[in-house]
Design an enzyme around this catalytic site. Structure first.
Site, mmCIF file in Angstrom:
data_model
loop_
_atom_site.group_PDB
_atom_site.id
_atom_site.type_symbol
_atom_site.label_atom_id
_atom_site.label_comp_id
_atom_site.label_asym_id
_atom_site.label_seq_id
_atom_site.Cartn_x
_atom_site.Cartn_y
_atom_site.Cartn_z
ATOM 1 N N ASP A 204 0.781 -1.234 0.000
ATOM 2 C CA ASP A 204 0.000 0.000 0.000
ATOM 3 C C ASP A 204 0.813 1.284 0.000
ATOM 4 O OD1 ASP A 204 1.098 0.013 2.512
ATOM 5 O OD2 ASP A 204 -0.707 -0.689 3.522
ATOM 6 N N GLU B 121 -0.206 -9.149 -1.034
ATOM 7 C CA GLU B 121 -0.824 -8.560 0.180
ATOM 8 C C GLU B 121 -2.041 -7.718 -0.225
ATOM 9 O OE1 GLU B 121 0.565 -5.349 3.088
ATOM 10 O OE2 GLU B 121 1.495 -7.099 3.981
ATOM 11 N N GLU C 200 -2.292 5.127 2.920
ATOM 12 C CA GLU C 200 -2.208 3.716 2.525
ATOM 13 C C GLU C 200 -3.565 3.090 2.182
ATOM 14 O OE1 GLU C 200 -0.650 5.061 5.106
ATOM 15 O OE2 GLU C 200 1.483 4.675 4.810
ATOM 16 N N HIS D 190 6.045 5.462 12.928
ATOM 17 C CA HIS D 190 6.384 6.254 11.738
ATOM 18 C C HIS D 190 5.177 6.734 10.952
ATOM 19 C CE1 HIS D 190 5.300 3.345 8.601
ATOM 20 N NE2 HIS D 190 5.651 2.425 9.460
ATOM 21 N N ARG E 43 2.121 8.530 9.144
ATOM 22 C CA ARG E 43 1.818 9.937 8.869
ATOM 23 C C ARG E 43 0.662 10.457 9.714
ATOM 24 N NH1 ARG E 43 4.018 11.901 3.574
ATOM 25 N NH2 ARG E 43 5.517 10.261 3.224
ATOM 26 N N HIS F 133 12.834 5.675 12.841
ATOM 27 C CA HIS F 133 12.649 5.747 11.379
ATOM 28 C C HIS F 133 13.379 6.988 10.834
ATOM 29 C CE1 HIS F 133 10.429 6.053 7.577
ATOM 30 N NE2 HIS F 133 9.916 4.853 7.796
HETATM 31 C C1 UD1 Z 1 6.682 4.990 3.651
HETATM 32 C C2 UD1 Z 1 5.274 4.604 3.160
HETATM 33 C C3 UD1 Z 1 4.503 3.897 4.266
HETATM 34 C C4 UD1 Z 1 5.304 2.742 4.834
HETATM 35 C C5 UD1 Z 1 6.676 3.243 5.269
HETATM 36 C C6 UD1 Z 1 7.521 2.097 5.754
HETATM 37 C C7 UD1 Z 1 4.133 6.080 1.572
HETATM 38 C C8 UD1 Z 1 3.357 7.313 1.385
HETATM 39 N N1 UD1 Z 1 4.540 5.800 2.816
HETATM 40 O O1 UD1 Z 1 6.522 5.969 4.681
HETATM 41 O O2 UD1 Z 1 3.294 3.396 3.728
HETATM 42 O O3 UD1 Z 1 4.619 2.226 5.949
HETATM 43 O O4 UD1 Z 1 7.327 3.853 4.147
HETATM 44 O O5 UD1 Z 1 8.615 2.550 6.484
HETATM 45 O O6 UD1 Z 1 4.382 5.366 0.630
HETATM 46 N N2 UD1 Z 1 14.032 8.541 4.558
HETATM 47 C C9 UD1 Z 1 15.399 8.457 4.450
HETATM 48 N N3 UD1 Z 1 15.970 7.241 4.134
HETATM 49 C C10 UD1 Z 1 15.237 6.134 3.962
HETATM 50 C C11 UD1 Z 1 13.839 6.206 4.098
HETATM 51 C C12 UD1 Z 1 13.253 7.426 4.379
HETATM 52 O O7 UD1 Z 1 16.102 9.437 4.618
HETATM 53 O O8 UD1 Z 1 15.803 5.050 3.692
HETATM 54 C C13 UD1 Z 1 13.409 9.848 4.845
HETATM 55 C C14 UD1 Z 1 13.472 10.815 3.662
HETATM 56 O O9 UD1 Z 1 13.662 12.119 4.139
HETATM 57 C C15 UD1 Z 1 12.074 10.676 3.047
HETATM 58 C C16 UD1 Z 1 11.250 10.485 4.298
HETATM 59 O O10 UD1 Z 1 12.039 9.670 5.150
HETATM 60 O O11 UD1 Z 1 11.689 11.804 2.295
HETATM 61 C C17 UD1 Z 1 9.881 9.904 4.083
HETATM 62 O O12 UD1 Z 1 9.925 8.724 3.287
HETATM 63 P P1 UD1 Z 1 8.560 8.207 2.573
HETATM 64 O O13 UD1 Z 1 8.843 6.933 1.875
HETATM 65 O O14 UD1 Z 1 7.959 9.303 1.782
HETATM 66 O O15 UD1 Z 1 7.571 7.987 3.782
HETATM 67 P P2 UD1 Z 1 7.652 7.015 5.023
HETATM 68 O O16 UD1 Z 1 7.147 7.764 6.194
HETATM 69 O O17 UD1 Z 1 8.975 6.366 5.091
HETATM 70 N N1 UDP Z 2 12.168 -3.304 10.627
HETATM 71 C C1 UDP Z 2 13.556 -3.392 10.461
HETATM 72 N N2 UDP Z 2 14.358 -2.546 11.160
HETATM 73 C C2 UDP Z 2 13.871 -1.621 12.031
HETATM 74 C C3 UDP Z 2 12.454 -1.533 12.185
HETATM 75 C C4 UDP Z 2 11.642 -2.388 11.462
HETATM 76 O O1 UDP Z 2 14.039 -4.215 9.692
HETATM 77 O O2 UDP Z 2 14.669 -0.892 12.648
HETATM 78 C C5 UDP Z 2 11.302 -4.210 9.847
HETATM 79 C C6 UDP Z 2 10.190 -4.944 10.590
HETATM 80 O O3 UDP Z 2 10.622 -6.180 11.094
HETATM 81 C C7 UDP Z 2 9.098 -5.104 9.537
HETATM 82 C C8 UDP Z 2 9.304 -3.908 8.639
HETATM 83 O O4 UDP Z 2 10.597 -3.384 8.921
HETATM 84 O O5 UDP Z 2 9.309 -6.267 8.736
HETATM 85 C C9 UDP Z 2 8.242 -2.885 8.938
HETATM 86 O O6 UDP Z 2 8.554 -1.688 8.332
HETATM 87 P P1 UDP Z 2 7.859 -0.335 8.710
HETATM 88 O O7 UDP Z 2 7.392 -0.399 10.132
HETATM 89 O O8 UDP Z 2 8.809 0.734 8.328
HETATM 90 O O9 UDP Z 2 6.639 -0.286 7.690
HETATM 91 P P2 UDP Z 2 5.142 -0.846 7.707
HETATM 92 O O10 UDP Z 2 5.184 -2.310 7.968
HETATM 93 O O11 UDP Z 2 4.383 -0.082 8.754
HETATM 94 O O12 UDP Z 2 4.646 -0.494 6.346
#
Ligand code: UD1
Ligand code: UDP
Length: 378
Positions: free
Chosen positions: A99, A121, A135, A209, A211, A242
């Site tokens: 999602d 999924e 999502e 994490h 939103r 995160h």
């Molecule tokens: C995203 C997904 C969310 C998912 C989550 C898992 C969307 C809208 N959101 O949220 O559904 O649950 O990932 O973790 O698709 N960033 C880094 N390095 C990284 C990852 C993120 O620096 O490796 C920072 C960046 O500044 C980036 C921000 O996090 O712009 C947000 O990343 P984004 O993928 O937009 O949203 P998440 O909150 O990570």
């Molecule tokens: N996870 C990880 N390292 C961390 C935190 C989470 O590998 O420091 C793994 C966790 O076991 C799970 C996945 O990341 O499999 C979940 O990711 P996240 O919570 O970012 O996203 P969501 O599942 O809410 O989309």
């Protein structure tokens, strides 16, 4: 017979964790499947951690992540950049997961290119447009676009049938996250990281994490944790924070430097899975962790008002506590002091799978419904 050409699209950490076993299974079947992987790199560091653990080398890396990216730019970049990849690879089937914005935009882009999509999924729902945001709408739209549905549970299959999907296009597989988890805790035991924690204390593992929890809800969570740690000297909290800057700002302002609270960088998947296994309880708003923890027999308090994963709530190992400070404190306190409640919540159950989901998906692609001929029909 011509091979089926699949293109698996991955954007974020959880997509990588959940698609890795499927990519491996597709690769194993290279007699009948030609498998390509494209990462949008919506996440960068957190995605690369997983790809390296599972030794996945993408064929395409769009490298689109920007600091503090917004949904508009993310969606439009992926939509447009995927067009070129589809034109070059010309896949018979695109595989997306879950999602995220990558899921939605890669599916829409495939639809514009008239390429069938298989949604891994599929069928999760809260039936509330704004929870989780964005999502819920991402998965609804992806399901509307998809031709094949790999539903993790019977409940998700029912959601799909109710929204008009044809029975023969749905396969109940279990969640591929359990494939990853079981493999990882069995084969990477050596990657346990002690993290400087005190073995004599009870460890609470915390992640957040979402939103919809930005701002006050996340502040409430942090304040609740401070209270719990202050009132329970036998407790320590470990919080892999995160990389989203919005999350980091609040968490570091509220919790940095506090006694028995360990703020750490996101962990690689193997040490994280082993940390879940060694924790006393888990507090999270993550989707994936809600699915993994029940398999490890760990109680989970979920920082959300509703969940698209009701199965473990029904079994009693996951409890929704939302983001009200007092409700979080009371629920943690109960688990720390009432052994009967703790024991009930720490039963090991597997409503989300048995570790064979990826194999079921590939068998379906190969043997049953998905063949080049059928694909032309979708
Ligand atoms: C995203 C997904 C969310 C998912 C989550 C898992 C969307 C809208 N959101 O949220 O559904 O649950 O990932 O973790 O698709 N960033 C880094 N390095 C990284 C990852 C993120 O620096 O490796 C920072 C960046 O500044 C980036 C921000 O996090 O712009 C947000 O990343 P984004 O993928 O937009 O949203 P998440 O909150 O990570
Ligand atoms: N996870 C990880 N390292 C961390 C935190 C989470 O590998 O420091 C793994 C966790 O076991 C799970 C996945 O990341 O499999 C979940 O990711 P996240 O919570 O970012 O996203 P969501 O599942 O809410 O989309």
């Amino acid at each position: 017979m011509a091979k089926i050409k699949t293109l698996t699209v991955i954007g974020t950490r959880p997509e990588a964790i959940k698609m890795a076993p499927l990519v491996k299974e597709l690769e194993k079947n290279n007699d009948s499947i030609e498998s390509y992987v494209c990462i949008t790199a919506q996440h960068r560091q957190m995605l690369d951690q997983v790809l390296s653990l599972f030794k996945i080398e993408p064929d395409y890396d769009l490298n689109i992540m920007k600091d503090n990216q917004d949904l508009w730019s993310l969606t439009s970049n992926i939509l447009l950049r995927m067009k070129d990849v589809y034109e070059e690879v010309k896949p018979d089937l695109v595989l997306v997961h879950g999602d995220t914005t990558t899921t939605l935009a890669a599916s829409l882009s495939a639809f514009y290119a008239k390429i069938p999509v298989g949604h891994v999924e599929a069928g999760l729902r809260t039936f509330d447009k704004y929870y989780p945001f964005p999502e819920e709408i991402n998965r609804v739209v992806t399901d509307a676009i998809s031709s094949f549905y790999f539903a993790p549970t019977e409940g998700s299959k029912i959601n799909l049938l109710n929204s008009g999907a044809k029975e023969e296009s749905i396969l109940v597989t279990g969640n591929t996250v359990i494939d990853s988890l079981l493999y990882t805790v069995e084969n990477h035991k050596d990657k346990f990281n002690h993290l400087g924690l005190d073995n004599n204390l009870k460890t609470i593992l915390l992640t957040s994490h979402r939103r919809e929890n930005f701002g006050k809800p996340l502040e409430n969570v942090c304040e609740a944790i401070l209270d719990v740690v202050h009132n329970n000297p036998e407790v320590q909290v470990v919080f892999p924070v995160h990389l989203n800057p919005v999350v980091r700002k609040v968490v570091y302002e509220k919790l940095d430097g506090q006694e028995r609270i360990h703020l750490i960088e996101p962990l690689d998947y193997a040490p994280f899975a082993l940390l879940m296994q060694s924790s006393y309880l888990i507090i999270t708003d993550s989707g994936g962790i809600q699915e993994e923890a029940p398999s490890l027999g760990k109680p989970v308090l979920v920082l959300r008002e509703e969940t698209e994963r009701p199965e473990a709530v029904k079994h009693g190992t996951v409890k929704l506590v939302g983001t009200d400070k007092n409700k979080i404190i009371d629920s943690v306190q109960e688990l720390l002091t009432n052994q009967e409640v703790y024991n009930k919540m720490s039963k090991s159950i597997n409503p989300y799978g048995d570790g064979l989901a990826s194999k079921r998906i590939v068998d379906f692609i190969k043997e049953n419904k998905i063949c080049k001929q059928n694909l032309k029909l979708f």
